[in-house]
Design a protein around this motif. Structure first.
Motif, PDB file in Angstrom:
ATOM      1  N   LEU A 204     -14.682  25.527 -14.816  1.00 42.39           N
ATOM      2  CA  LEU A 204     -14.060  24.234 -15.102  1.00 42.39           C
ATOM      3  C   LEU A 204     -14.121  24.009 -16.604  1.00 42.39           C
ATOM      4  CD1 LEU A 204     -13.037  21.318 -14.447  1.00 42.39           C
ATOM      5  CD2 LEU A 204     -15.458  20.697 -14.151  1.00 42.39           C
ATOM      6  N   ALA A 205     -12.970  23.758 -17.208  1.00 45.76           N
ATOM      7  CA  ALA A 205     -12.929  23.507 -18.654  1.00 45.76           C
ATOM      8  C   ALA A 205     -12.419  22.092 -18.901  1.00 45.76           C
ATOM      9  CB  ALA A 205     -12.030  24.523 -19.354  1.00 45.76           C
ATOM     10  N   ILE A 206     -13.104  21.382 -19.774  1.00 41.72           N
ATOM     11  CA  ILE A 206     -12.728  20.014 -20.133  1.00 41.72           C
ATOM     12  C   ILE A 206     -12.661  19.918 -21.648  1.00 41.72           C
ATOM     13  CG2 ILE A 206     -13.404  17.577 -20.049  1.00 41.72           C
ATOM     14  CD1 ILE A 206     -14.988  18.240 -17.481  1.00 41.72           C
ATOM     15  N   SER A 207     -11.583  19.355 -22.151  1.00 40.71           N
ATOM     16  CA  SER A 207     -11.519  19.054 -23.584  1.00 40.71           C
ATOM     17  C   SER A 207     -11.280  17.559 -23.741  1.00 40.71           C
ATOM     18  CB  SER A 207     -10.431  19.864 -24.292  1.00 40.71           C
ATOM     19  OG  SER A 207      -9.158  19.604 -23.747  1.00 40.71           O
ATOM     20  N   HIS A 208     -11.753  17.026 -24.827  1.00 40.49           N
ATOM     21  CA  HIS A 208     -11.640  15.583 -25.043  1.00 40.49           C
ATOM     22  C   HIS A 208     -11.278  15.311 -26.493  1.00 40.49           C
ATOM     23  CE1 HIS A 208     -15.434  15.261 -27.351  1.00 40.49           C
ATOM     24  NE2 HIS A 208     -15.788  16.305 -26.612  1.00 40.49           N
ATOM     25  N   CYS A 209     -10.591  14.226 -26.696  1.00 40.51           N
ATOM     26  CA  CYS A 209     -10.219  13.816 -28.049  1.00 40.51           C
ATOM     27  C   CYS A 209     -11.098  12.640 -28.463  1.00 40.51           C
ATOM     28  CB  CYS A 209      -8.741  13.438 -28.114  1.00 40.51           C
ATOM     29  SG  CYS A 209      -8.173  13.013 -29.776  1.00 40.51           S
TER      30      CYS A 209
ATOM     31  N   GLU B   3     -19.041  27.719 -13.747  1.00 40.80           N
ATOM     32  CA  GLU B   3     -19.468  27.344 -15.100  1.00 40.80           C
ATOM     33  C   GLU B   3     -18.638  26.154 -15.552  1.00 40.80           C
ATOM     34  OE1 GLU B   3     -19.480  29.382 -19.595  1.00 40.80           O
ATOM     35  OE2 GLU B   3     -18.938  30.577 -17.831  1.00 40.80           O
ATOM     36  N   VAL B   4     -19.188  25.375 -16.476  1.00 40.28           N
ATOM     37  CA  VAL B   4     -18.457  24.260 -17.072  1.00 40.28           C
ATOM     38  C   VAL B   4     -18.430  24.442 -18.583  1.00 40.28           C
ATOM     39  CG1 VAL B   4     -18.267  21.769 -17.368  1.00 40.28           C
ATOM     40  CG2 VAL B   4     -19.168  22.690 -15.220  1.00 40.28           C
ATOM     41  N   VAL B   5     -17.254  24.301 -19.169  1.00 45.28           N
ATOM     42  CA  VAL B   5     -17.094  24.374 -20.620  1.00 45.28           C
ATOM     43  C   VAL B   5     -16.505  23.050 -21.089  1.00 45.28           C
ATOM     44  CG1 VAL B   5     -15.885  25.509 -22.520  1.00 45.28           C
ATOM     45  CG2 VAL B   5     -16.719  26.865 -20.592  1.00 45.28           C
ATOM     46  N   ILE B   6     -17.151  22.401 -22.059  1.00 44.14           N
ATOM     47  CA  ILE B   6     -16.637  21.161 -22.638  1.00 44.14           C
ATOM     48  C   ILE B   6     -16.427  21.371 -24.131  1.00 44.14           C
ATOM     49  CG2 ILE B   6     -17.079  18.722 -23.106  1.00 44.14           C
ATOM     50  CD1 ILE B   6     -18.690  18.549 -20.571  1.00 44.14           C
ATOM     51  N   LEU B   7     -15.215  21.101 -24.601  1.00 46.46           N
ATOM     52  CA  LEU B   7     -14.873  21.312 -26.007  1.00 46.46           C
ATOM     53  C   LEU B   7     -14.113  20.104 -26.559  1.00 46.46           C
ATOM     54  CD1 LEU B   7     -13.569  24.976 -25.664  1.00 46.46           C
ATOM     55  CD2 LEU B   7     -15.763  24.291 -26.642  1.00 46.46           C
ATOM     56  N   ASP B   8     -14.245  19.897 -27.852  1.00 42.16           N
ATOM     57  CA  ASP B   8     -13.471  18.860 -28.528  1.00 42.16           C
ATOM     58  C   ASP B   8     -12.091  19.421 -28.852  1.00 42.16           C
ATOM     59  OD1 ASP B   8     -12.949  16.420 -29.607  1.00 42.16           O
ATOM     60  OD2 ASP B   8     -14.435  16.535 -31.205  1.00 42.16           O
ATOM     61  N   THR B   9     -11.068  18.598 -28.750  1.00 48.72           N
ATOM     62  CA  THR B   9      -9.711  19.092 -28.984  1.00 48.72           C
ATOM     63  C   THR B   9      -9.495  19.499 -30.441  1.00 48.72           C
ATOM     64  OG1 THR B   9      -8.960  16.790 -29.302  1.00 48.72           O
ATOM     65  CG2 THR B   9      -8.599  17.786 -27.123  1.00 48.72           C
ATOM     66  N   ALA B  10      -8.760  20.593 -30.599  1.00 53.39           N
ATOM     67  CA  ALA B  10      -8.317  21.021 -31.931  1.00 53.39           C
ATOM     68  C   ALA B  10      -7.065  20.214 -32.300  1.00 53.39           C
ATOM     69  CB  ALA B  10      -8.045  22.514 -31.924  1.00 53.39           C
ATOM     70  N   GLY B  11      -6.342  20.654 -33.323  1.00 53.49           N
ATOM     71  CA  GLY B  11      -5.263  19.847 -33.872  1.00 53.49           C
ATOM     72  C   GLY B  11      -4.105  19.550 -32.936  1.00 53.49           C
ATOM     73  N   VAL B  12      -3.499  20.606 -32.384  1.00 49.80           N
ATOM     74  CA  VAL B  12      -2.331  20.402 -31.526  1.00 49.80           C
ATOM     75  C   VAL B  12      -2.721  19.625 -30.277  1.00 49.80           C
ATOM     76  CG1 VAL B  12      -0.507  21.513 -30.201  1.00 49.80           C
ATOM     77  CG2 VAL B  12      -1.231  22.504 -32.370  1.00 49.80           C
ATOM     78  N   SER B  13      -3.869  19.948 -29.693  1.00 54.30           N
ATOM     79  CA  SER B  13      -4.332  19.239 -28.509  1.00 54.30           C
ATOM     80  C   SER B  13      -4.624  17.780 -28.827  1.00 54.30           C
ATOM     81  CB  SER B  13      -5.583  19.900 -27.940  1.00 54.30           C
ATOM     82  OG  SER B  13      -5.337  21.246 -27.630  1.00 54.30           O
TER      83      SER B  13
ATOM     84  N   ILE C 115      -5.172  33.728 -29.801  1.00 53.83           N
ATOM     85  CA  ILE C 115      -4.837  32.481 -29.118  1.00 53.83           C
ATOM     86  C   ILE C 115      -4.249  31.523 -30.141  1.00 53.83           C
ATOM     87  CG2 ILE C 115      -5.714  30.572 -27.707  1.00 53.83           C
ATOM     88  CD1 ILE C 115      -8.048  32.347 -26.889  1.00 53.83           C
ATOM     89  N   ASP C 116      -3.089  30.939 -29.846  1.00 58.21           N
ATOM     90  CA  ASP C 116      -2.558  29.975 -30.810  1.00 58.21           C
ATOM     91  C   ASP C 116      -3.481  28.758 -30.853  1.00 58.21           C
ATOM     92  OD1 ASP C 116      -1.720  28.011 -28.905  1.00 58.21           O
ATOM     93  OD2 ASP C 116       0.311  28.797 -28.807  1.00 58.21           O
ATOM     94  N   SER C 117      -3.376  27.975 -31.918  1.00 57.08           N
ATOM     95  CA  SER C 117      -4.410  26.971 -32.188  1.00 57.08           C
ATOM     96  C   SER C 117      -4.378  25.766 -31.269  1.00 57.08           C
ATOM     97  CB  SER C 117      -4.321  26.505 -33.648  1.00 57.08           C
ATOM     98  OG  SER C 117      -3.091  25.831 -33.881  1.00 57.08           O
ATOM     99  N   CYS C 118      -3.471  25.744 -30.292  1.00 56.99           N
ATOM    100  CA  CYS C 118      -3.557  24.698 -29.278  1.00 56.99           C
ATOM    101  C   CYS C 118      -4.728  24.970 -28.341  1.00 56.99           C
ATOM    102  CB  CYS C 118      -2.256  24.614 -28.481  1.00 56.99           C
ATOM    103  SG  CYS C 118      -2.212  23.214 -27.343  1.00 56.99           S
ATOM    104  N   GLY C 119      -5.158  26.218 -28.272  1.00 58.29           N
ATOM    105  CA  GLY C 119      -6.299  26.592 -27.436  1.00 58.29           C
ATOM    106  C   GLY C 119      -7.593  26.484 -28.223  1.00 58.29           C
ATOM    107  N   GLU C 120      -8.549  25.737 -27.704  1.00 59.42           N
ATOM    108  CA  GLU C 120      -9.835  25.570 -28.385  1.00 59.42           C
ATOM    109  C   GLU C 120     -10.687  26.833 -28.265  1.00 59.42           C
ATOM    110  OE1 GLU C 120      -7.952  21.953 -28.159  1.00 59.42           O
ATOM    111  OE2 GLU C 120      -8.648  22.937 -26.328  1.00 59.42           O
TER     112      GLU C 120
ATOM    113  N   VAL D 117      -8.372  12.929 -22.271  1.00 55.11           N
ATOM    114  CA  VAL D 117      -9.232  13.935 -21.647  1.00 55.11           C
ATOM    115  C   VAL D 117      -8.373  14.908 -20.869  1.00 55.11           C
ATOM    116  CG1 VAL D 117     -11.168  14.357 -20.095  1.00 55.11           C
ATOM    117  CG2 VAL D 117     -11.077  12.237 -21.387  1.00 55.11           C
ATOM    118  N   ILE D 118      -8.652  16.207 -21.044  1.00 59.80           N
ATOM    119  CA  ILE D 118      -7.908  17.281 -20.370  1.00 59.80           C
ATOM    120  C   ILE D 118      -8.878  18.078 -19.523  1.00 59.80           C
ATOM    121  CG2 ILE D 118      -6.438  19.320 -20.717  1.00 59.80           C
ATOM    122  CD1 ILE D 118      -6.015  18.134 -23.659  1.00 59.80           C
ATOM    123  N   ALA D 119      -8.478  18.399 -18.297  1.00 52.82           N
ATOM    124  CA  ALA D 119      -9.307  19.223 -17.417  1.00 52.82           C
ATOM    125  C   ALA D 119      -8.470  20.336 -16.839  1.00 52.82           C
ATOM    126  CB  ALA D 119      -9.926  18.388 -16.310  1.00 52.82           C
ATOM    127  N   VAL D 120      -9.010  21.545 -16.807  1.00 50.22           N
ATOM    128  CA  VAL D 120      -8.303  22.705 -16.266  1.00 50.22           C
ATOM    129  C   VAL D 120      -9.244  23.454 -15.325  1.00 50.22           C
ATOM    130  CG1 VAL D 120      -6.978  24.793 -16.779  1.00 50.22           C
ATOM    131  CG2 VAL D 120      -6.974  22.885 -18.400  1.00 50.22           C
TER     132      VAL D 120
END
Length: 279
Positions: free
Chosen positions: A230-235, A256-266, A7-12, A275-278
């Motif tokens: 449901l996946a949520i990432s936040h900066c 299921e719910v997954v919450i992650l902190d954004t990596a660099g590109v995100s 996975i390229d690094s835009c994906g957490e 905040v990003i939700a998918v």
């Protein structure tokens, strides 16, 4: 059959992937004011946010080379899959495909497939989870590709920006509009098109009202949500991500719910407070 997911690094990465040899993150590079930053485990989000805020120029990213992807593919796994940032937003997908073609010239029997996420951030994470699910179920390489491509077709990406400076710096928002939006505290609610481009869905005065509108848009697209993650990432705003999760779970059921902190590109795209939700 053994497998590997790249996975390229835009994906957490979810925590359990970080020590799993079947998963590899291929880093993009970021540039802020002439400084090059590798988007890998050394990425410092807070430091990066401060550098972006202090720099008058828009931060930029550069995708991994085809040779870097080729190196990731060249492994003992029987099935190799790559997931990249939307081809409409980055050259990462094209680079990944070129890397695949380079490998196949030397090893034409190798099974490699590159998925264009048509998304970003945790959209890529969810695709990686889907690939793993198919492989663990015993699907063939071809079945996995078919199921995951169908999953991508059904996926929807949404995000709310709190800080509009990056949009202003990259020319997507004029200085006048940016000043007006800042003065009125207008926050855009954004989404992805089926092709993987970015579009504005709505806007609201204040971040909380924008989140409410984003919830409404997500619920409208939440078909068969009980079978989905449901996946949520936040900066840099975990409380905001939790607020969004709770608001959504009041209206829809999910697997299921997954919450992650954004990596660099995100982080570069979302900016501080985004905040990003998918789903």
């Amino acid at each position: 059959m053994s497998y590997k997911i790249i996975i390229d690094s835009c994906g957490e990465f979810i925590e359990k992937w970080k020590e799993d040899h079947r998963f590899e993150s291929v880093p993009l590079t970021l540039n802020v004011g002439g400084e090059t930053i590798i988007d890998d485990e050394s990425f410092d989000q807070i430091s990066f946010i401060k550098k972006v805020a202090a720099c008058p120029e828009c931060p930029k990213s550069a995708c991994p080379s085809p040779e870097r992807y080729m190196k990731a593919y060249d492994c003992e796994a029987d099935h190799v899959y790559a997931v990249t940032l939307s081809s409409e937003l980055s050259g990462s997908y094209n680079s990944a495909v070129l890397g695949k073609n380079l490998l196949l010239e030397e090893n034409p029997e190798k099974k490699v497939h590159v998925f264009n996420s048509r998304s970003a951030s945790v959209g890529e994470t969810l695709i990686g989870m889907k690939i793993q699910e198919c492989e663990e179920m015993g699907c063939s390489f071809e079945e996995t590709v078919e199921k995951v491509e169908a999953y991508i077709e059904e996926q929807h990406t949404f995000f709310v920006l709190d800080d509009l400076e990056t949009l202003r710096k990259n020319g997507r928002l004029s200085k006048v509009k940016s000043l007006v939006a800042s003065a009125l505290k207008i926050k855009p609610v954004m989404g992805s098109t089926p092709e993987g481009t970015i579009c504005q869905l709505d806007q609201a005065r204040g971040i909380n009202k924008a989140l409410v509108k984003m919830v409404q848009h997500i619920v409208e697209k939440a078909e068969n949500s009980q079978d989905k993650v449901l996946a949520i990432s936040h900066c840099n705003c975990k409380d905001r991500a939790e607020l969004l999760k709770n608001a959504l779970l009041e209206k829809i059921d999910v697997k299921e719910v997954v919450i992650l902190d954004t990596a660099g590109v995100s982080t570069m795209y979302a900016n501080n407070g985004g905040v990003i939700a998918v789903l």
